[in-house]
Write a protein that holds these residues in place. Structure first.
Motif, PDB file in Angstrom:
ATOM      1  N   PHE A  70       0.834  -1.208   0.000  1.00  0.00           N
ATOM      2  CA  PHE A  70       0.000   0.000   0.000  1.00  0.00           C
ATOM      3  C   PHE A  70       0.867   1.256   0.000  1.00  0.00           C
ATOM      4  O   PHE A  70       0.627   2.191  -0.784  1.00  0.00           O
ATOM      5  CB  PHE A  70      -0.918  -0.024   1.215  1.00  0.00           C
ATOM      6  CG  PHE A  70      -1.814   1.178   1.341  1.00  0.00           C
ATOM      7  CD1 PHE A  70      -2.848   1.387   0.442  1.00  0.00           C
ATOM      8  CD2 PHE A  70      -1.619   2.097   2.359  1.00  0.00           C
ATOM      9  CE1 PHE A  70      -3.681   2.500   0.551  1.00  0.00           C
ATOM     10  CE2 PHE A  70      -2.434   3.210   2.479  1.00  0.00           C
ATOM     11  CZ  PHE A  70      -3.470   3.413   1.571  1.00  0.00           C
ATOM     12  N   LEU A  71       1.898   1.290   0.846  1.00  0.00           N
ATOM     13  CA  LEU A  71       2.804   2.444   0.874  1.00  0.00           C
ATOM     14  C   LEU A  71       3.507   2.618  -0.464  1.00  0.00           C
ATOM     15  O   LEU A  71       3.766   3.744  -0.910  1.00  0.00           O
ATOM     16  CB  LEU A  71       3.838   2.272   1.980  1.00  0.00           C
ATOM     17  CG  LEU A  71       3.351   2.392   3.426  1.00  0.00           C
ATOM     18  CD1 LEU A  71       4.470   2.024   4.400  1.00  0.00           C
ATOM     19  CD2 LEU A  71       2.842   3.795   3.723  1.00  0.00           C
ATOM     20  N   THR A  73       2.461   2.293  -3.345  1.00  0.00           N
ATOM     21  CA  THR A  73       1.635   2.968  -4.354  1.00  0.00           C
ATOM     22  C   THR A  73       1.739   4.480  -4.257  1.00  0.00           C
ATOM     23  O   THR A  73       1.272   5.196  -5.156  1.00  0.00           O
ATOM     24  CB  THR A  73       0.158   2.574  -4.192  1.00  0.00           C
ATOM     25  OG1 THR A  73      -0.344   3.092  -2.955  1.00  0.00           O
ATOM     26  CG2 THR A  73      -0.014   1.055  -4.224  1.00  0.00           C
ATOM     27  N   GLY A  74       2.296   4.987  -3.150  1.00  0.00           N
ATOM     28  CA  GLY A  74       2.354   6.421  -2.936  1.00  0.00           C
ATOM     29  C   GLY A  74       1.093   6.985  -2.326  1.00  0.00           C
ATOM     30  O   GLY A  74       0.940   8.213  -2.217  1.00  0.00           O
ATOM     31  N   ALA A  75       0.182   6.112  -1.903  1.00  0.00           N
ATOM     32  CA  ALA A  75      -1.106   6.563  -1.372  1.00  0.00           C
ATOM     33  C   ALA A  75      -0.954   7.385  -0.101  1.00  0.00           C
ATOM     34  O   ALA A  75      -1.835   8.178   0.231  1.00  0.00           O
ATOM     35  CB  ALA A  75      -2.011   5.352  -1.095  1.00  0.00           C
ATOM     36  N   MET A  76       0.173   7.204   0.622  1.00  0.00           N
ATOM     37  CA  MET A  76       0.401   7.978   1.843  1.00  0.00           C
ATOM     38  C   MET A  76       1.578   8.933   1.675  1.00  0.00           C
ATOM     39  O   MET A  76       2.216   9.324   2.658  1.00  0.00           O
ATOM     40  CB  MET A  76       0.621   7.032   3.034  1.00  0.00           C
ATOM     41  CG  MET A  76      -0.543   6.083   3.268  1.00  0.00           C
ATOM     42  SD  MET A  76      -0.501   5.202   4.853  1.00  0.00           S
ATOM     43  CE  MET A  76      -1.290   6.435   5.912  1.00  0.00           C
ATOM     44  N   THR A  78       5.349  10.280  -0.007  1.00  0.00           N
ATOM     45  CA  THR A  78       6.683   9.701  -0.214  1.00  0.00           C
ATOM     46  C   THR A  78       7.361   9.348   1.102  1.00  0.00           C
ATOM     47  O   THR A  78       8.543   9.010   1.130  1.00  0.00           O
ATOM     48  CB  THR A  78       7.582  10.652  -1.014  1.00  0.00           C
ATOM     49  OG1 THR A  78       7.702  11.904  -0.321  1.00  0.00           O
ATOM     50  CG2 THR A  78       7.005  10.891  -2.399  1.00  0.00           C
ATOM     51  N   ALA A 275      -0.186   2.973   7.884  1.00  0.00           N
ATOM     52  CA  ALA A 275      -0.702   2.143   6.800  1.00  0.00           C
ATOM     53  C   ALA A 275      -1.404   0.907   7.347  1.00  0.00           C
ATOM     54  O   ALA A 275      -2.460   0.498   6.843  1.00  0.00           O
ATOM     55  CB  ALA A 275       0.439   1.744   5.863  1.00  0.00           C
ATOM     56  N   HIS A 278      -4.728   1.920   8.701  1.00  0.00           N
ATOM     57  CA  HIS A 278      -5.641   2.230   7.596  1.00  0.00           C
ATOM     58  C   HIS A 278      -6.228   0.955   6.986  1.00  0.00           C
ATOM     59  O   HIS A 278      -7.426   0.900   6.674  1.00  0.00           O
ATOM     60  CB  HIS A 278      -4.894   3.022   6.518  1.00  0.00           C
ATOM     61  CG  HIS A 278      -5.703   3.312   5.297  1.00  0.00           C
ATOM     62  ND1 HIS A 278      -6.609   4.349   5.216  1.00  0.00           N
ATOM     63  CD2 HIS A 278      -5.749   2.670   4.079  1.00  0.00           C
ATOM     64  CE1 HIS A 278      -7.175   4.349   4.025  1.00  0.00           C
ATOM     65  NE2 HIS A 278      -6.672   3.341   3.320  1.00  0.00           N
TER      66      HIS A 278
END
Length: 405
Positions: A70-71, A73-76, A78, A275, A278
């Motif tokens: 998940f991290l 993907t850049g969802a949270m 850099t 993450a 989440h």
């Protein structure tokens, strides 16, 4: 889990130094010297506790791998490492680059409640010699009839054998940062050479600062201009990326097999905690955690994303408001719900649960006088309170005949 008082061996300091624990003395700010190794007490687990905690650590490892995806993907954002490093970590994770080990830190009181994950030290975890070696020999001297939650050494040897079979390589360079003055990094690297050697590798020691780049080979090389094909490095990825050779790390085709691999940047980063929350809200082994601010939390611990050894930790809770010094924080923060460490007559332990190749293989316990486990904590050995059938203790038990450094 119980804490018992124990009589230290008369020659304990000489013994642990012979076993590689040469970095046990810490100088306090007031000038006092304190010993990190503490065998005036020990913690005792039941077999049921060990089996439950093993399952917890292994579940958290699998969940952490999902959180790393998940991290990646850049969802949270850099996460303090920058877009290029994040892309490198994502590529490494996608490629399934081989890893060796990691150490979870858990808070657990032994009163029946679930253990709570504090963080995952999965890039450059230390505390290895005391957990894998020194406490095992303490057990043989003090309680030879008891067992211990400690199969770390054997697991490391097995994993290095597995990596050699998987890669087809036989030479391993082992590097540490010589700027670290306590000797811990040097001895940890020496111990990793030992277990890798027992796993069949020919090892070569090198300082991080002595790694070179050969423009003709387009490869990293050692002081003898020998190409580095596989490298265990005890140096954080986020610092490697900032070094002058950092851009070379982006050329995966021209890099060694790094152990730990680049995807470990995602696990050792405190953003992992946010993450996980989440993806798995209300999981019994997790504490609520958020990036950049405390969100709904009224009591919290602020952790710098790249922080180590308790540096720059901030605690805001009833009766506790403190801030540790240090050089971290500019990379960003994770806010985790405050959860007090258990109190055993003024001693506050944190369980370091070691994971090798996804398997929980042992425990090292550090305890402190205050709410933060920092440079001045103590390592305390453990035992298991009764001997169970071999199948029950397959991972909790260690049967090493001897360890040489």
């Amino acid at each position: 889990m119980k804490r018992h008082i124990s009589e230290p061996r008369p020659d304990w300091k000489q013994r642990i130094e012979q076993q590689g624990l040469v970095f046990s003395t810490t100088d306090m700010p007031d000038g006092r010297a304190v010993e990190y190794w503490h065998e005036g007490a020990y913690y005792e687990f039941t077999v049921d506790e060990v089996e439950t905690l093993e399952g917890t650590a292994e579940e958290m490892h699998l969940m952490s791998l999902e959180a790393a995806k998940f991290l990646a993907t850049g969802a949270m954002g850099t996460i303090g490492i920058g877009p290029q490093a994040l892309e490198l970590a994502a590529e490494s994770l996608q490629a399934g680059d081989a890893d060796v080990y990691g150490r979870f830190d858990f808070v657990y009181d032994g009163h029946g409640g679930p253990a709570k994950m504090l963080e995952y030290n999965a890039d450059t975890p230390t505390g290895l010699i005391e957990a894998a070696v020194a406490q095992w020999f303490w057990l043989q001297d003090v309680f030879p009839g008891k067992d211990q939650w400690n199969g770390i050494h054997e697991a490391l040897v097995r994993q290095w054998k597995k990596l050699q079979y998987r890669t087809g390589m036989s030479t391993l360079h082992v590097a540490h940062a010589e700027a670290e003055e306590s000797g811990e990094d040097w001895m940890t690297a020496a111990y990793m050479r030992d277990v890798a050697g027992q796993g069949g590798w020919t090892t070569i020691g090198i300082n991080m600062s002595d790694i070179g780049w050969d423009p003709n080979l387009n490869r990293f090389v050692d002081l003898d201009n020998f190409m580095i094909s596989t490298m265990f490095k005890l140096y954080p990825w986020e610092l490697m990326m900032k070094e002058p050779f950092g851009q070379r790390l982006l050329q995966r085709a021209h890099n060694p097999r790094w152990v730990e691999p680049a995807w470990k940047m995602l696990l050792s980063n405190k953003a992992l905690l946010a993450a996980l929350w989440h993806l798995y809200p209300d999981h019994p082994n997790l504490l609520p955690a958020y990036l950049d601010g405390p969100g709904p939390l009224t009591e919290w611990v602020a952790k710098p994303l790249h922080g180590r050894e308790g540096d720059n930790i901030k605690i805001h809770a009833k009766g506790v408001n403190l801030e540790q010094p240090g050089g971290y924080g500019r990379e960003g923060w994770c806010y985790q719900q405050f959860h007090a460490l258990p109190d055993f007559d003024g001693n506050r332990p944190v369980l370091g649960l070691w994971v090798v190749d996804g398997e929980s293989v042992g425990c090292g316990i550090r305890e402190s006088d205050g709410p933060i486990t920092d440079y001045f904590c103590r390592f305390v050995p453990n035992t298991i309170d009764s001997v169970a059938p071999p199948s029950s203790l397959s991972k909790a038990h260690s049967s090493k005949a001897g360890t040489t450094l």
